[in-house]
Motif scaffolding. Structure first.
Motif, PDB file in Angstrom:
ATOM      1  N   UNK A  89       0.924   4.111   1.711  1.00  0.00           N
ATOM      2  CA  UNK A  89       0.995   2.648   1.753  1.00  0.00           C
ATOM      3  C   UNK A  89      -0.362   2.058   1.409  1.00  0.00           C
ATOM      4  N   UNK A  90      -0.303   0.933   0.721  1.00  0.00           N
ATOM      5  CA  UNK A  90      -1.505   0.186   0.372  1.00  0.00           C
ATOM      6  C   UNK A  90      -1.410  -1.198   0.995  1.00  0.00           C
ATOM      7  N   UNK A  91      -2.403  -1.538   1.810  1.00  0.00           N
ATOM      8  CA  UNK A  91      -2.422  -2.840   2.483  1.00  0.00           C
ATOM      9  C   UNK A  91      -3.524  -3.700   1.890  1.00  0.00           C
ATOM     10  N   UNK A  92      -3.166  -4.913   1.477  1.00  0.00           N
ATOM     11  CA  UNK A  92      -4.120  -5.828   0.865  1.00  0.00           C
ATOM     12  C   UNK A  92      -4.322  -7.024   1.782  1.00  0.00           C
ATOM     13  N   UNK A  93      -5.551  -7.201   2.231  1.00  0.00           N
ATOM     14  CA  UNK A  93      -5.901  -8.274   3.159  1.00  0.00           C
ATOM     15  C   UNK A  93      -6.873  -9.223   2.450  1.00  0.00           C
ATOM     16  N   UNK A  94      -6.411 -10.451   2.145  1.00  0.00           N
ATOM     17  CA  UNK A  94      -7.226 -11.405   1.392  1.00  0.00           C
ATOM     18  C   UNK A  94      -8.188 -12.154   2.311  1.00  0.00           C
ATOM     19  N   UNK A  95      -9.339 -12.518   1.727  1.00  0.00           N
ATOM     20  CA  UNK A  95     -10.303 -13.330   2.463  1.00  0.00           C
ATOM     21  C   UNK A  95      -9.762 -14.729   2.716  1.00  0.00           C
ATOM     22  N   UNK A  96      -8.919 -15.214   1.804  1.00  0.00           N
ATOM     23  CA  UNK A  96      -8.348 -16.550   1.937  1.00  0.00           C
ATOM     24  C   UNK A  96      -7.218 -16.555   2.958  1.00  0.00           C
ATOM     25  N   UNK A  97      -7.239 -17.571   3.845  1.00  0.00           N
ATOM     26  CA  UNK A  97      -6.178 -17.700   4.843  1.00  0.00           C
ATOM     27  C   UNK A  97      -4.861 -18.147   4.226  1.00  0.00           C
ATOM     28  N   UNK A  98      -4.904 -18.639   2.981  1.00  0.00           N
ATOM     29  CA  UNK A  98      -3.686 -19.117   2.339  1.00  0.00           C
ATOM     30  C   UNK A  98      -2.865 -17.983   1.723  1.00  0.00           C
ATOM     31  N   UNK A  99      -3.443 -16.780   1.644  1.00  0.00           N
ATOM     32  CA  UNK A  99      -2.713 -15.629   1.106  1.00  0.00           C
ATOM     33  C   UNK A  99      -2.436 -14.654   2.237  1.00  0.00           C
ATOM     34  N   UNK A 100      -1.211 -14.239   2.357  1.00  0.00           N
ATOM     35  CA  UNK A 100      -0.824 -13.358   3.447  1.00  0.00           C
ATOM     36  C   UNK A 100      -1.165 -11.905   3.145  1.00  0.00           C
ATOM     37  N   UNK A 101      -1.411 -11.145   4.212  1.00  0.00           N
ATOM     38  CA  UNK A 101      -1.627  -9.709   4.094  1.00  0.00           C
ATOM     39  C   UNK A 101      -0.322  -9.032   3.718  1.00  0.00           C
ATOM     40  N   UNK A 102      -0.377  -8.135   2.741  1.00  0.00           N
ATOM     41  CA  UNK A 102       0.818  -7.439   2.294  1.00  0.00           C
ATOM     42  C   UNK A 102       0.598  -5.931   2.355  1.00  0.00           C
ATOM     43  N   UNK A 103       1.636  -5.217   2.772  1.00  0.00           N
ATOM     44  CA  UNK A 103       1.626  -3.757   2.783  1.00  0.00           C
ATOM     45  C   UNK A 103       2.706  -3.278   1.823  1.00  0.00           C
ATOM     46  N   UNK A 104       2.321  -2.469   0.855  1.00  0.00           N
ATOM     47  CA  UNK A 104       3.231  -2.048  -0.211  1.00  0.00           C
ATOM     48  C   UNK A 104       3.309  -0.520  -0.233  1.00  0.00           C
ATOM     49  N   UNK A 105       4.513   0.061  -0.265  1.00  0.00           N
ATOM     50  CA  UNK A 105       4.623   1.514  -0.426  1.00  0.00           C
ATOM     51  C   UNK A 105       4.205   1.934  -1.829  1.00  0.00           C
ATOM     52  N   UNK A 106       3.414   2.987  -1.928  1.00  0.00           N
ATOM     53  CA  UNK A 106       2.963   3.501  -3.223  1.00  0.00           C
ATOM     54  C   UNK A 106       3.229   5.007  -3.266  1.00  0.00           C
ATOM     55  N   UNK A 107       3.475   5.514  -4.472  1.00  0.00           N
ATOM     56  CA  UNK A 107       3.785   6.925  -4.611  1.00  0.00           C
ATOM     57  C   UNK A 107       3.580   7.369  -6.056  1.00  0.00           C
ATOM     58  N   UNK A 108       3.480   8.669  -6.254  1.00  0.00           N
ATOM     59  CA  UNK A 108       3.497   9.217  -7.608  1.00  0.00           C
ATOM     60  C   UNK A 108       3.993  10.658  -7.554  1.00  0.00           C
ATOM     61  N   UNK A 109       4.711  11.033  -8.607  1.00  0.00           N
ATOM     62  CA  UNK A 109       5.265  12.377  -8.752  1.00  0.00           C
ATOM     63  C   UNK A 109       4.924  12.857 -10.152  1.00  0.00           C
ATOM     64  N   UNK A 110       4.404  14.074 -10.269  1.00  0.00           N
ATOM     65  CA  UNK A 110       4.017  14.603 -11.563  1.00  0.00           C
ATOM     66  C   UNK A 110       4.521  16.013 -11.782  1.00  0.00           C
ATOM     67  N   UNK A 111       4.856  16.314 -13.025  1.00  0.00           N
ATOM     68  CA  UNK A 111       5.303  17.647 -13.422  1.00  0.00           C
ATOM     69  C   UNK A 111       4.537  18.069 -14.666  1.00  0.00           C
ATOM     70  N   UNK A 112       3.932  19.249 -14.610  1.00  0.00           N
ATOM     71  CA  UNK A 112       3.248  19.850 -15.751  1.00  0.00           C
ATOM     72  C   UNK A 112       3.905  21.205 -16.001  1.00  0.00           C
ATOM     73  N   UNK A 113       4.699  21.305 -17.077  1.00  0.00           N
ATOM     74  CA  UNK A 113       5.522  22.495 -17.317  1.00  0.00           C
ATOM     75  C   UNK A 113       5.165  23.101 -18.667  1.00  0.00           C
TER      76      UNK A 113
END
Length: 396
Positions: A256-280
């Motif tokens: 998860x990536x959480x973004x907390x803005x310095x501005x009070x007008x923008x809300x803190x958001x938590x976003x799920x992040x992921x990656x999957x890789x295949x090298x064949x």
């Protein structure tokens, strides 16, 4: 495990060079010259002629032109029992014979250093620099940014790290401190990112490695009138695993990536992040790479951030000892947080290379790019570009 970190760092430098000029990829042979015991230098160059049907990446009245590009590259490597160093420098010098656009020079450089005073303790340092008149392609991890840049972008980065491992090399921990900048043609978007990162790995079996990562970034915009509106602190936590077989490597990571803005007008958001890789590498002469990911990127200045989902596929095949081909396809979709806006980007390309005179390559191929922007449910901008190229490359 310390040697795995060095392998990853060295691979990063190579992949960055490859992807930076992915519009006309060519595998070249460089002649290594040994300067002293453990030290080598190599130099190579490529000359290309390209036809570009949208040189300015415009959504209306695109301008087409022929251009010539000269790409020299030099690499230096030093390896000893306790110290290793590798660096590369690439320049891309472009000219438009018909005068449709001013000539340009792109630069890319990388350097990696490792000092291992003890078998269980190591110090790493790395630096990256890119200065490109346009930025369209995927990054080194095959993740495509849905936002293309039609004007120059300068991106320096530096990082130092401390690595410790158990005597058996089964467990490893690395703490890194780094800083990077993004300097755009439009100065109101320039920002700095100062970050720290803690990485832990544990070899569960000879083929399975478990990983965990925690990161913290302080993102500061430079020339925005209301800097607090965009300045933010971003925290991330991830867990992952790598499964390594003789011909196949699978990696997966979730967090998860959480973004907390310095501005009070923008809300803190938590976003799920992921990656999957295949090298064949199913044959010694043929291999696939596949990657799917979701990540968080900085916006264009209005939205809080961009949730970016991307996928990429590449296939390299050596048909004969002298003839090889490359195919790549990638796409990305970005959703802008806080506004009703989406952007999609698709890039595909094919290139062919033929080895002659034992050390030189003849190359040919094409790439196709399409970017679509949707605002409030209606198509806002649509940009298309097609490029065809011929090239010759070899050692200097």
């Amino acid at each position: 495990m310390l040697d795995q970190i060095q392998h990853r760092i060295s691979g990063r430098a190579l992949s960055a060079v490859t992807i930076f000029f992915a519009a006309n990829p060519t595998v070249s042979i460089a002649a290594d010259i040994e300067l002293f015991k453990g030290g080598t230098v190599s130099a190579q160059a490529k000359a290309s002629a390209l036809y570009d049907d949208n040189i300015y990446l415009q959504d209306t009245a695109p301008i087409s032109a022929w251009l010539t590009v000269f790409t020299p590259e030099i690499s230096v490597a030093v390896e000893s029992e306790k110290v290793s160093f590798s660096s590369s420098a690439v320049s891309r010098i472009g000219s438009y014979p018909g005068g449709e656009r001013a000539s340009f020079k792109d630069y890319l450089g990388s350097a990696d250093f490792r000092w291992q005073p003890m078998s269980t303790l190591g110090l790493t340092a790395s630096g990256r620099y890119s200065d490109a008149n346009q930025r369209v392609n995927a990054d080194e991890s095959m993740q495509l940014n849905p936002v293309i840049e039609a004007e120059r972008v300068i991106s320096p980065e530096a990082e130092i790290g401390l690595v410790a491992s158990t005597p058996s090399k089964r467990s490893q921990i690395k703490y890194s401190i780094g800083s990077e900048s993004q300097d755009f043609f439009g100065e109101e978007r320039d920002f700095d990112n100062d970050y720290t990162r803690l990485e832990i790995s544990y070899r569960l079996t000879p083929r399975v490695i478990l990983t965990a990562e925690s990161s913290n970034s302080e993102i500061t915009y430079k020339d925005v009138l209301d800097r607090d509106a965009l300045d933010s602190e971003e925290r991330g936590i991830f867990v992952g695993a790598t499964y390594d077989l003789p011909k196949t490597k699978i990696t997966a990571r979730y967090g998860k990536s959480e973004k907390n803005f310095a501005s009070a007008t923008r809300e803190t958001r938590s976003v799920p992040v992921w990656d999957v890789g295949l090298d064949w590498s199913f044959r010694t002469y043929s291999g696939f790479k596949l990657n799917f990911s979701k990540t968080v990127r900085e916006s264009l200045g209005q939205a809080g951030f961009i949730e970016s989902s991307s996928g990429a596929l590449s296939w390299h095949h050596q048909w004969t000892s002298k003839f090889q081909s490359n195919f790549a396809y990638s796409q990305a979709k970005g959703e802008f947080s806080g506004i009703d806006r989406e952007r999609a980007l698709r890039i595909s390309g094919v290139s062919l290379q033929y080895l002659f005179a034992d050390t030189c390559f003849l190359g040919a191929g094409f790439t196709s790019t399409r970017s679509d922007d949707e605002l409030n449910g209606f198509e806002d901008i649509s940009v298309e570009r097609n490029e065809i190229f011929l090239s010759i490359s070899g050692p200097l």
